[in-house]
Motif scaffolding. Structure first.
Motif, PDB file in Angstrom:
ATOM      1  N   PHE A 294      84.294  67.181 145.391  1.00  0.00           N
ATOM      2  CA  PHE A 294      83.256  66.887 144.474  1.00  0.00           C
ATOM      3  C   PHE A 294      83.568  65.533 143.770  1.00  0.00           C
ATOM      4  CE2 PHE A 294      82.956  71.763 144.258  1.00  0.00           C
ATOM      5  CZ  PHE A 294      82.413  71.958 145.312  1.00  0.00           C
ATOM      6  N   GLY A 295      84.704  65.120 143.455  1.00  0.00           N
ATOM      7  CA  GLY A 295      84.980  63.787 142.868  1.00  0.00           C
ATOM      8  C   GLY A 295      84.996  62.584 143.809  1.00  0.00           C
ATOM      9  N   GLY A 296      84.442  62.758 145.023  1.00  0.00           N
ATOM     10  CA  GLY A 296      84.541  61.788 145.868  1.00  0.00           C
ATOM     11  C   GLY A 296      83.188  60.695 145.725  1.00  0.00           C
ATOM     12  N   LEU A 297      83.092  59.762 146.198  1.00  0.00           N
ATOM     13  CA  LEU A 297      81.917  58.692 145.979  1.00  0.00           C
ATOM     14  C   LEU A 297      81.087  59.210 146.851  1.00  0.00           C
ATOM     15  CD1 LEU A 297      83.848  55.324 146.137  1.00  0.00           C
ATOM     16  CD2 LEU A 297      83.117  56.435 144.207  1.00  0.00           C
ATOM     17  N   VAL A 298      79.625  59.496 146.652  1.00  0.00           N
ATOM     18  CA  VAL A 298      78.415  59.780 147.405  1.00  0.00           C
ATOM     19  C   VAL A 298      78.105  59.038 148.316  1.00  0.00           C
ATOM     20  CG1 VAL A 298      76.076  60.628 147.095  1.00  0.00           C
ATOM     21  CG2 VAL A 298      77.902  61.491 145.452  1.00  0.00           C
ATOM     22  N   LYS A 299      77.956  57.764 147.941  1.00  0.00           N
ATOM     23  CA  LYS A 299      77.694  56.939 149.077  1.00  0.00           C
ATOM     24  C   LYS A 299      78.580  56.573 150.160  1.00  0.00           C
ATOM     25  CE  LYS A 299      74.090  54.200 146.158  1.00  0.00           C
ATOM     26  NZ  LYS A 299      74.181  55.376 144.960  1.00  0.00           N
ATOM     27  N   ALA A 300      79.828  56.546 149.793  1.00  0.00           N
ATOM     28  CA  ALA A 300      80.794  56.557 150.768  1.00  0.00           C
ATOM     29  C   ALA A 300      80.799  57.716 151.819  1.00  0.00           C
ATOM     30  CB  ALA A 300      82.195  56.461 150.299  1.00  0.00           C
TER      31      ALA A 300
ATOM     32  N   PRO B 121      70.769  67.742 162.322  1.00  0.00           N
ATOM     33  CA  PRO B 121      70.689  68.873 161.481  1.00  0.00           C
ATOM     34  C   PRO B 121      72.076  68.986 160.591  1.00  0.00           C
ATOM     35  CG  PRO B 121      69.985  69.492 163.572  1.00  0.00           C
ATOM     36  CD  PRO B 121      70.654  68.334 163.733  1.00  0.00           C
ATOM     37  N   MET B 122      71.898  69.024 159.378  1.00  0.00           N
ATOM     38  CA  MET B 122      73.064  69.100 158.435  1.00  0.00           C
ATOM     39  C   MET B 122      73.044  69.980 157.193  1.00  0.00           C
ATOM     40  SD  MET B 122      73.232  65.328 156.355  1.00  0.00           S
ATOM     41  CE  MET B 122      73.190  64.340 157.961  1.00  0.00           C
ATOM     42  N   ILE B 123      74.089  70.370 156.796  1.00  0.00           N
ATOM     43  CA  ILE B 123      74.253  71.068 155.276  1.00  0.00           C
ATOM     44  C   ILE B 123      75.224  70.417 154.699  1.00  0.00           C
ATOM     45  CG2 ILE B 123      74.656  73.279 154.199  1.00  0.00           C
ATOM     46  CD1 ILE B 123      73.588  74.647 156.469  1.00  0.00           C
ATOM     47  N   TRP B 124      74.934  69.681 153.463  1.00  0.00           N
ATOM     48  CA  TRP B 124      76.065  69.077 152.637  1.00  0.00           C
ATOM     49  C   TRP B 124      76.193  69.841 151.376  1.00  0.00           C
ATOM     50  CZ3 TRP B 124      75.441  63.102 151.347  1.00  0.00           C
ATOM     51  CH2 TRP B 124      76.579  62.656 150.538  1.00  0.00           C
ATOM     52  N   ILE B 125      77.231  70.283 151.094  1.00  0.00           N
ATOM     53  CA  ILE B 125      77.555  71.179 150.129  1.00  0.00           C
ATOM     54  C   ILE B 125      78.078  70.488 148.891  1.00  0.00           C
ATOM     55  CG2 ILE B 125      78.889  73.338 149.598  1.00  0.00           C
ATOM     56  CD1 ILE B 125      78.775  74.091 152.309  1.00  0.00           C
ATOM     57  N   PHE B 126      77.525  70.554 147.790  1.00  0.00           N
ATOM     58  CA  PHE B 126      77.765  69.541 146.524  1.00  0.00           C
ATOM     59  C   PHE B 126      77.138  70.152 145.310  1.00  0.00           C
ATOM     60  CE2 PHE B 126      78.808  64.959 145.606  1.00  0.00           C
ATOM     61  CZ  PHE B 126      80.328  65.113 146.044  1.00  0.00           C
ATOM     62  N   PRO B 127      77.573  70.131 144.306  1.00  0.00           N
ATOM     63  CA  PRO B 127      77.102  70.409 142.860  1.00  0.00           C
ATOM     64  C   PRO B 127      75.660  69.743 142.781  1.00  0.00           C
ATOM     65  CG  PRO B 127      79.273  69.786 142.662  1.00  0.00           C
ATOM     66  CD  PRO B 127      79.155  69.282 144.128  1.00  0.00           C
ATOM     67  N   TYR B 128      74.873  70.654 142.260  1.00  0.00           N
ATOM     68  CA  TYR B 128      73.315  70.370 142.094  1.00  0.00           C
ATOM     69  C   TYR B 128      72.963  68.992 141.201  1.00  0.00           C
ATOM     70  CZ  TYR B 128      73.360  72.160 137.151  1.00  0.00           C
ATOM     71  OH  TYR B 128      73.567  72.388 135.818  1.00  0.00           O
ATOM     72  N   PHE B 129      73.925  68.765 140.264  1.00  0.00           N
ATOM     73  CA  PHE B 129      73.953  67.528 139.248  1.00  0.00           C
ATOM     74  C   PHE B 129      74.054  66.019 140.035  1.00  0.00           C
ATOM     75  CE2 PHE B 129      77.976  69.899 138.184  1.00  0.00           C
ATOM     76  CZ  PHE B 129      78.701  69.096 138.478  1.00  0.00           C
ATOM     77  N   PHE B 130      74.400  66.245 141.350  1.00  0.00           N
ATOM     78  CA  PHE B 130      74.414  64.966 142.182  1.00  0.00           C
ATOM     79  C   PHE B 130      73.277  65.046 142.935  1.00  0.00           C
ATOM     80  CE2 PHE B 130      79.025  65.632 141.421  1.00  0.00           C
ATOM     81  CZ  PHE B 130      79.427  64.222 141.323  1.00  0.00           C
ATOM     82  N   GLU B 131      72.423  65.519 142.783  1.00  0.00           N
ATOM     83  CA  GLU B 131      71.069  65.863 143.627  1.00  0.00           C
ATOM     84  C   GLU B 131      70.230  64.359 143.666  1.00  0.00           C
ATOM     85  OE1 GLU B 131      66.675  68.110 144.035  1.00  0.00           O
ATOM     86  OE2 GLU B 131      67.765  67.933 142.229  1.00  0.00           O
TER      87      GLU B 131
END
Length: 470
Positions: A265-271, A297-307
């Motif tokens: 979750f601490g990773g760079l989203v754009k990377a 088709p994909m599922i990216w699992i991440f916290p909602y505040f990174f929407e």
């Protein structure tokens, strides 16, 4: 051509995405990423390279200015350091070791907790003073139970799905008819698929795990595991791993493939988005699909505040209400209420109406939105949507014209809803930046925020993360 990607201006740097630049310097985690220090408006910032995966320079101290000339001696020292940090065994050696290991009598099959390796017969004496545990066939099928989860939050912290979450994902994908699951950083889902195939209770599902934790190579061969860094799309065993991925993504005989990714979750989203885009491009190539508007088709699992950040990269994704929980995370648990619920969600380009969320866990179907939502996520006629993001019931503000969190109140001075004790925009002394006194921006976007501070140094945030040692 370089593409400037602003990850977060308050961090004091921007991410520069480059296209397959072979001249990019490397650290033990593969090609580094190119950043640019945020400068004053109208002035170009200086670019530098840093580790793609680590936010703590104690874990990886690589730093190089883009225009810096590196001596041959320094290059050789780097290469030696990179070789030193490589895994002790290659993928082929791990496969050979595994075959020798399973040929041992069950009572002789041991796993070393200290060294995190399967112990062969001629290695028992070397591990005599270590903590050895049985590793018979049943335990080998669940390697995540044998391996000690990595826990450095600034580099490679591992949080493992609970059985509930892993089974939900597998059941949902099976119901949608997916025959292949590309597991990017999801070892629990991968091993559950392998377990189901061994039991033979359902239609076999193929699975390939891409993960930066090389320890899994001890349990899976090249067609089941690839040592992979999802922050720079780097395969450590490049040729063999890329061939394995291409073969896996090839849909033949009516097979359907889907990617499930659970990044740190601490990773760079754009990377991350760049790597996932390149996987999707490989998928398109294998299907001979033309046009960049067709996505794997994909599922990216991440916290909602990174929407917002995720949708900036992948506007075709939709966030679902399903709350993902983890065995070894103290907070991200299911069945908690209010703000204590897990904030981790599913972002997917699969039509939301097709993913059935379990009603027995508190989800319901909204016929207007045509998707499953959490029971407290009530449909708002004014907004035309089920607006809640955090598991609480939100309320509509007629002045703002949108739904907001239940704890927020409308502020006449700011002209928007916020927490009752928020720093009001119209209050004296609140204009401009409280960090550097500039009137052109706020503190939360200040490029000098926390630079050189003790907290930044301790947490590995911002420019302090990349501060070059003298």
């Amino acid at each position: 051509m370089d593409t400037v990607e602003v990850e977060d201006s308050c961090l004091g740097y921007e991410l520069i995405l480059t296209e397959n630049d072979t001249s990019t310097p490397r650290c033990p985690r593969g090609p580094t990423l190119l950043f640019e220090k945020v400068s004053k408006p109208g002035q170009a910032g200086r670019r530098f390279y840093a580790c793609s995966a680590c936010r703590d320079r104690k874990e990886c101290n690589f730093f190089q200015w883009e225009d810096e000339k590196v001596s041959e001696a320094r290059e050789l020292a780097r290469e030696a350091q990179n070789r030193k940090r490589r895994p002790p065994f290659s993928q082929q050696q791990c496969t050979a070791r595994f075959l020798r290991f399973i040929s041992l009598p069950p009572d002789a099959q041991k796993f070393c907790r200290d060294c995190q390796v399967l112990v062969l017969a001629d290695e028992t004496e070397a591990h005599g003073a270590h903590a050895l545990v049985p590793a018979a066939a049943e335990r080998l099928r669940r390697p995540s139970g044998l391996l000690r989860p990595l826990d450095n939050k600034k580099s490679n912290a591992q949080y493992l799905f609970t059985e509930r979450t892993a089974r939900f994902l597998l059941g949902a994908l099976a119901a949608l008819g997916y025959d292949k699951v590309l597991c990017v950083g999801t070892p629990r889902l991968h091993e559950l698929i392998k377990l189901g195939n061994a039991e033979g209770k359902a239609k076999p599902t193929k699975s390939l795990l891409l993960d930066i934790d090389f320890r899994y190579a001890q349990f899976y061969d090249q067609n089941e595991f690839c040592h992979y860094n999802m922050f720079n799309h780097h395969f450590f065993d490049s040729e063999a791993s890329r061939a394995a991925l291409q073969d896996f993504l090839r849909e033949s005989n009516g097979e359907k493939v889907v990617m499930v990714a659970d990044p740190p979750f601490g990773g760079l989203v754009k990377a991350l988005a760049s790597s996932f885009s390149r996987i999707s491009q490989t998928w398109r190539t294998q299907q001979r699909v033309e046009g960049g508007d067709v996505h794997m088709p994909m599922i990216w699992i991440f916290p909602y505040f990174f929407e917002a950040r995720i949708l900036d990269c992948f506007p075709f994704l939709t966030m679902l209400d399903y709350q993902v929980d983890y065995d070894n995370h103290s907070l991200y648990k299911h069945n908690k209420t209010g703000r204590k619920q897990s904030p981790v969600r599913l972002f997917t380009n699969i039509p939301p109406a097709e993913i059935v969320l379990p009603e027995e866990e508190g989800y319901r179907f909204c016929g207007v939105c045509e998707r499953y939502v959490w029971r407290l996520n009530r449909h708002c006629a004014e907004c035309g949507a089920c607006p809640s993001k955090d598991g609480r019931q939100w309320k509509h503000c007629t002045l703002c014209g949108r739904c907001v969190k239940p704890s927020w109140r409308h502020c006449e001075s700011c002209g928007r809803c916020a927490l009752p004790d928020h720093p009001c925009e119209g209050s004296p002394g609140r204009q401009g930046c409280r960090n550097c006194a500039s009137p052109t921006h706020k503190r939360r976007t200040c490029p000098r925020k926390r630079v050189g501070s003790k907290s930044a140094s301790k947490k590995g945030h911002g420019v302090a993360r990349f501060k070059k040692k003298k």
